[in-house]
Scaffold this motif. Sequence first.
Motif, PDB file in Angstrom:
ATOM      1  N   VAL A 140     -23.092 -23.137  17.088  1.00 44.28           N
ATOM      2  CA  VAL A 140     -24.416 -23.074  16.472  1.00 44.28           C
ATOM      3  C   VAL A 140     -24.549 -21.761  15.694  1.00 44.28           C
ATOM      4  O   VAL A 140     -23.918 -20.762  16.048  1.00 44.28           O
ATOM      5  CB  VAL A 140     -25.538 -23.175  17.530  1.00 44.28           C
ATOM      6  N   PRO A 141     -25.371 -21.740  14.644  1.00 48.75           N
ATOM      7  CA  PRO A 141     -25.526 -20.506  13.855  1.00 48.75           C
ATOM      8  C   PRO A 141     -26.118 -19.338  14.627  1.00 48.75           C
ATOM      9  O   PRO A 141     -25.735 -18.195  14.400  1.00 48.75           O
ATOM     10  CB  PRO A 141     -26.457 -20.932  12.709  1.00 48.75           C
ATOM     11  N   GLY A 142     -27.067 -19.599  15.529  1.00 43.67           N
ATOM     12  CA  GLY A 142     -27.655 -18.464  16.217  1.00 43.67           C
ATOM     13  C   GLY A 142     -28.644 -18.846  17.292  1.00 43.67           C
ATOM     14  O   GLY A 142     -29.287 -19.904  17.234  1.00 43.67           O
ATOM     15  N   ALA A 143     -28.761 -17.973  18.284  1.00 37.31           N
ATOM     16  CA  ALA A 143     -29.721 -18.178  19.373  1.00 37.31           C
ATOM     17  C   ALA A 143     -31.147 -18.119  18.847  1.00 37.31           C
ATOM     18  O   ALA A 143     -31.451 -17.382  17.909  1.00 37.31           O
ATOM     19  CB  ALA A 143     -29.520 -17.104  20.442  1.00 37.31           C
ATOM     20  N   ILE A 174     -20.941 -22.169  21.736  1.00 37.31           N
ATOM     21  CA  ILE A 174     -20.463 -20.903  21.187  1.00 37.31           C
ATOM     22  C   ILE A 174     -21.395 -20.478  20.060  1.00 37.31           C
ATOM     23  O   ILE A 174     -21.641 -21.235  19.121  1.00 37.31           O
ATOM     24  CB  ILE A 174     -19.023 -21.028  20.660  1.00 37.31           C
ATOM     25  N   THR A 175     -21.902 -19.269  20.158  1.00 37.83           N
ATOM     26  CA  THR A 175     -22.822 -18.757  19.145  1.00 37.83           C
ATOM     27  C   THR A 175     -22.442 -17.348  18.732  1.00 37.83           C
ATOM     28  O   THR A 175     -21.893 -16.580  19.538  1.00 37.83           O
ATOM     29  CB  THR A 175     -24.278 -18.779  19.664  1.00 37.83           C
ATOM     30  N   VAL A 176     -22.704 -17.016  17.464  1.00 41.21           N
ATOM     31  CA  VAL A 176     -22.414 -15.681  16.955  1.00 41.21           C
ATOM     32  C   VAL A 176     -23.630 -14.790  17.224  1.00 41.21           C
ATOM     33  O   VAL A 176     -24.467 -14.558  16.347  1.00 41.21           O
ATOM     34  CB  VAL A 176     -22.061 -15.728  15.453  1.00 41.21           C
ATOM     35  N   VAL A 181     -22.981 -12.780   8.974  1.00 41.38           N
ATOM     36  CA  VAL A 181     -22.050 -13.896   9.143  1.00 41.38           C
ATOM     37  C   VAL A 181     -22.378 -14.626  10.435  1.00 41.38           C
ATOM     38  O   VAL A 181     -22.462 -14.004  11.498  1.00 41.38           O
ATOM     39  CB  VAL A 181     -20.588 -13.409   9.167  1.00 41.38           C
ATOM     40  N   ARG A 182     -22.556 -15.914  10.359  1.00 37.74           N
ATOM     41  CA  ARG A 182     -22.835 -16.742  11.531  1.00 37.74           C
ATOM     42  C   ARG A 182     -21.808 -17.868  11.604  1.00 37.74           C
ATOM     43  O   ARG A 182     -20.750 -17.813  10.991  1.00 37.74           O
ATOM     44  CB  ARG A 182     -24.262 -17.295  11.471  1.00 37.74           C
ATOM     45  N   SER A 183     -22.124 -18.910  12.330  1.00 37.09           N
ATOM     46  CA  SER A 183     -21.208 -20.039  12.511  1.00 37.09           C
ATOM     47  C   SER A 183     -21.799 -21.291  11.884  1.00 37.09           C
ATOM     48  O   SER A 183     -23.015 -21.513  11.920  1.00 37.09           O
ATOM     49  CB  SER A 183     -20.976 -20.285  14.007  1.00 37.09           C
ATOM     50  N   ARG A 184     -20.926 -22.086  11.287  1.00 41.06           N
ATOM     51  CA  ARG A 184     -21.350 -23.427  10.883  1.00 41.06           C
ATOM     52  C   ARG A 184     -21.619 -24.242  12.144  1.00 41.06           C
ATOM     53  O   ARG A 184     -21.140 -23.920  13.228  1.00 41.06           O
ATOM     54  CB  ARG A 184     -20.262 -24.093  10.048  1.00 41.06           C
TER      55      ARG A 184
END
Length: 284
Positions: free
Chosen positions: A155-158, A189-191, A237-240
């Motif tokens: 996921v992109p972010g909490a 998994i999150t950045v 920078v985050r996650s797709r």
Amino acid sequence: MSSLRNDNSSSEGEMPCPETKPKFRPLNCDDEDKKKFPYVEVCGPDKSSRRFALGTRASFAVDRFNKKLVDAVKPVVCVEAFKEGEDPIEFGPDAPLMSMCTWNLRVVQEAPFQPIGVGDKIPNGELTYLDGCGKLQTHLIYDLVREKRVVFFGVPGAFTPTCSLKHVPGFIERAAEILDRGINEIVCITVNDPFVVKEWEKTYPENKHVRFLCDGSAIWTKKIGLELDLYDRGMGVRSRRYSLMICDTVVRIANIEEGGGLETSTASRMLKDLNTGKDMVLPP
């Protein structure tokens, strides 16, 4: 008869005050060589040079070059010193830039990793979390997946709306069904840093099966080619958004979102793929 006393002297117990402020000696610029400001030249992607003050951190130079690249396919990753007949020497992010005699400096570009797909072996890496005592712990990716069948979803972010209200709740609600299909573990998994993610995890008191792990600097996310550039939104920078089913380090199912929506990486889609045996088919 009183003794003579210097006006600048102090009485007993008092600190003396300086007469004037300290003066700084100017640099001696009589020598032509000393008039030159100390700098280094770094050859950029377009073969033109850019000057930096001697001792500038290499990461600063990398960032400045990348800001000039528009939609670059191959970003600058580091600076290296090179000389004909010698192996190049790379500067680490915090190393000060310097130049020596016949050595010159240039940037190094590398294409980003391609998005991971079915049949690919995942790279190893580290994910972090806070344990029950609030201590930082680390998990190796291979320890999570070796000789197991594991579902990762990214996921992109909490605390972001789609992640918090749809993506994560979907996997929590359907976790038992997914585990019944021979899956050993489900990992989100999150950045983000582990302190934020620990608080985010607390907002799901009904969760029994989904683990929350952090790729704080997106190092592993970049290795699998699924980083998401959100600098223009102030998020770095985050996650797709994605979901992967991994069997003993090999990807068997890869559902990766192309945009910012939530369609292909849902828990329902993963469950459907497991039910239809998609995980049993590998590309030739």
